[in-house]
Design an enzyme around this catalytic site. Structure first.
Site, PDB file in Angstrom:
ATOM      1  N   ASP A 171       0.805  -1.309  -0.097  1.00 31.07           N
ATOM      2  CA  ASP A 171       0.130   0.015  -0.093  1.00 31.07           C
ATOM      3  C   ASP A 171       0.838   1.276   0.084  1.00 31.07           C
ATOM      4  O   ASP A 171       0.330   2.284   0.314  1.00 31.07           O
ATOM      5  CB  ASP A 171      -0.956   0.039   1.058  1.00 31.07           C
ATOM      6  CG  ASP A 171      -2.060   0.897   1.112  1.00 31.07           C
ATOM      7  OD1 ASP A 171      -2.382   1.572  -0.008  1.00 31.07           O
ATOM      8  OD2 ASP A 171      -2.541   1.293   2.140  1.00 31.07           O
ATOM      9  N   ASP A 209      -2.652  -5.033  -4.914  1.00 29.50           N
ATOM     10  CA  ASP A 209      -2.139  -3.739  -5.254  1.00 29.50           C
ATOM     11  C   ASP A 209      -0.684  -4.027  -5.491  1.00 29.50           C
ATOM     12  O   ASP A 209      -0.007  -2.937  -5.743  1.00 29.50           O
ATOM     13  CB  ASP A 209      -2.331  -2.922  -3.720  1.00 29.50           C
ATOM     14  CG  ASP A 209      -3.548  -2.079  -3.923  1.00 29.50           C
ATOM     15  OD1 ASP A 209      -4.186  -2.087  -4.685  1.00 29.50           O
ATOM     16  OD2 ASP A 209      -3.852  -1.807  -2.590  1.00 29.50           O
ATOM     17  N   ASP A 361     -14.445   0.665   4.988  1.00 27.23           N
ATOM     18  CA  ASP A 361     -13.233   1.040   4.575  1.00 27.23           C
ATOM     19  C   ASP A 361     -12.520   2.394   5.538  1.00 27.23           C
ATOM     20  O   ASP A 361     -11.299   2.784   5.217  1.00 27.23           O
ATOM     21  CB  ASP A 361     -13.203   1.867   3.110  1.00 27.23           C
ATOM     22  CG  ASP A 361     -13.982   0.819   2.350  1.00 27.23           C
ATOM     23  OD1 ASP A 361     -13.428  -0.199   2.374  1.00 27.23           O
ATOM     24  OD2 ASP A 361     -14.620   1.400   1.275  1.00 27.23           O
TER      25      ASP A 361
END
Length: 380
Positions: A171, A209, A361
């Protein structure tokens, strides 16, 4: 590029496997080139708790605080022998996905029998399969925790979906920063992860990711990461030839297919020794139709064996992506298509719930925690 939406919270309970009954793919326009996700990951117990009564399946930013080791950090691992067997059809043996019996949503359902939202959340979310995430760098226990899930899936004749998420500097230092301390430690962790796979069918969604968000790395750091990802796929497929390993393609609102495919090729996604294809839309909202078109374009640019396919996270994409690109618990979203290994779509191997619906989130609730109001809005 906007900041990534990844959220990791180690809450000490197991991530469950879940589904929802299908919604259509229409809806709002897609977001701009956002980094994908928001996810809640946590350590699994060494042994899963006894499964509840079985339910019938339907008829898963840039700006680093620290950099990985330099390019010359380690010798390139010896390639595994060439695999000559044909790619296994994902529907050849087990046709149902495995639901892990421990999850935040199941805990909430059990604890709130009188809540007026309970029936909707239980029937449309809690009873169905979603991915099991492994997010903490715990070399001593990772093999046993992976084995607990894969052995339970094999005993039921169902296919678990596993998400290893421990790549260093995951991330890009955003909400989900963390992972193994360096790539040597990550490689060793992957070896232990693979040792728990067993010999049955399993789907591995390898490091969300890790490819699409790699632009924040230097060229040398990116090359090292891609070498570790290629190695990870080889190690897993050597450990369990029935394992199906998919690599990070981002989503249809992010990089152009050719750009994403070029990175994926460097990461081993075009090699049958390490890959069964790509995954997209993890924790995002883009419509299934957009993801199908995008994934096929990525696969066309990627090349590789003709059998490479794609899996799509449909957990929250029932109404498509918000037009304004909002990624944090946006209003107006809904559950997407039910998880299945039978999509009826060429080159699309599965629809999965990689993101567990109802886990916030960070806007509707604490990051990574189950938020019943959010789950109910997605499910109703």
């Amino acid at each position: 590029m906007a900041a990534a939406a990844s959220v990791v919270v180690a809450v000490g309970t197991a991530t469950g496997l879940l589904t929802a009954l299908g919604d259509d793919d229409g809806g709002a326009g897609r977001a701009g080139p956002q980094a994908s996700r928001s996810v809640r990951l946590d350590a699994l117990p060494v042994s899963p708790s006894p499964s509840p009564s079985s339910t019938s399946p339907p008829s898963a930013e840039p700006s680093r605080s620290a950099s990985p080791s330099p390019t010359a950090r380690r010798a390139t691992p010896t390639p595994s022998p060439k695999r000559t067997s044909a790619r296994q059809d994902p529907r050849s043996t087990a046709t149902w996905l495995y639901r892990h019996p421990d999850s935040q949503v199941l805990d909430w359902v059990r604890a709130h029998p009188g809540d007026p939202r309970q029936d909707v959340i239980a029937s449309r979310i809690a009873g169905h399969p979603a991915a099991v995430w492994f997010t903490d760098h715990t070399p001593a226990t990772i093999t046993a925790r992976v084995r607990a899930v894969t052995s339970a899936g094999a005993a039921q004749g169902r296919v678990p979906v596993l998400v290893p998420y421990a790549i260093p500097d995951r991330d890009c230092g955003g909400h989900s920063e963390g992972g193994a301390p360096d790539l040597d430690a990550y490689d060793a962790w992957i070896d232990r992860f693979a040792a728990g796979l067993g010999s049955g069918e399993v789907i591995v969604v390898l490091e969300p990711d890790s490819v699409a968000q790699s632009e924040c790395l230097s060229a040398g750091e990116r090359a090292d990461r891609f070498a570790s990802l290629a190695r990870a796929g080889r190690v897993m497929k050597d450990a369990d030839p029935a394992a199906r390993v998919y690599y990070d393609a981002g989503h249809s609102g992010w990089h152009a297919p050719a750009k994403q495919a070029a990175w994926l090729k460097q990461a081993g996604a075009a090699s049958a020794d390490s890959s069964d294809g790509v995954f997209s839309n993890v924790s995002n909202f883009h419509t299934t139709a957009d993801e199908v078109a995008y994934d096929r374009a990525v696969l066309d640019s990627l090349g590789g064996p003709p059998g490479l396919g794609a899996v799509i996270d449909t957990s929250r994409n029932g109404n498509g992506a918000p037009a304004d690109g909002e990624w944090c618990d946006p209003d107006g979203r809904s559950l997407g298509r039910a998880p299945t290994l039978s999509t009826g779509m060429g080159r699309i191997d599965a629809y999965l719930w990689v993101k567990l619906p109802g886990e916030s989130d960070g806007c509707r609730g604490e990051p990574g925690t189950f938020t019943p109001s959010y789950a109910y809005d997605l499910a109703r």
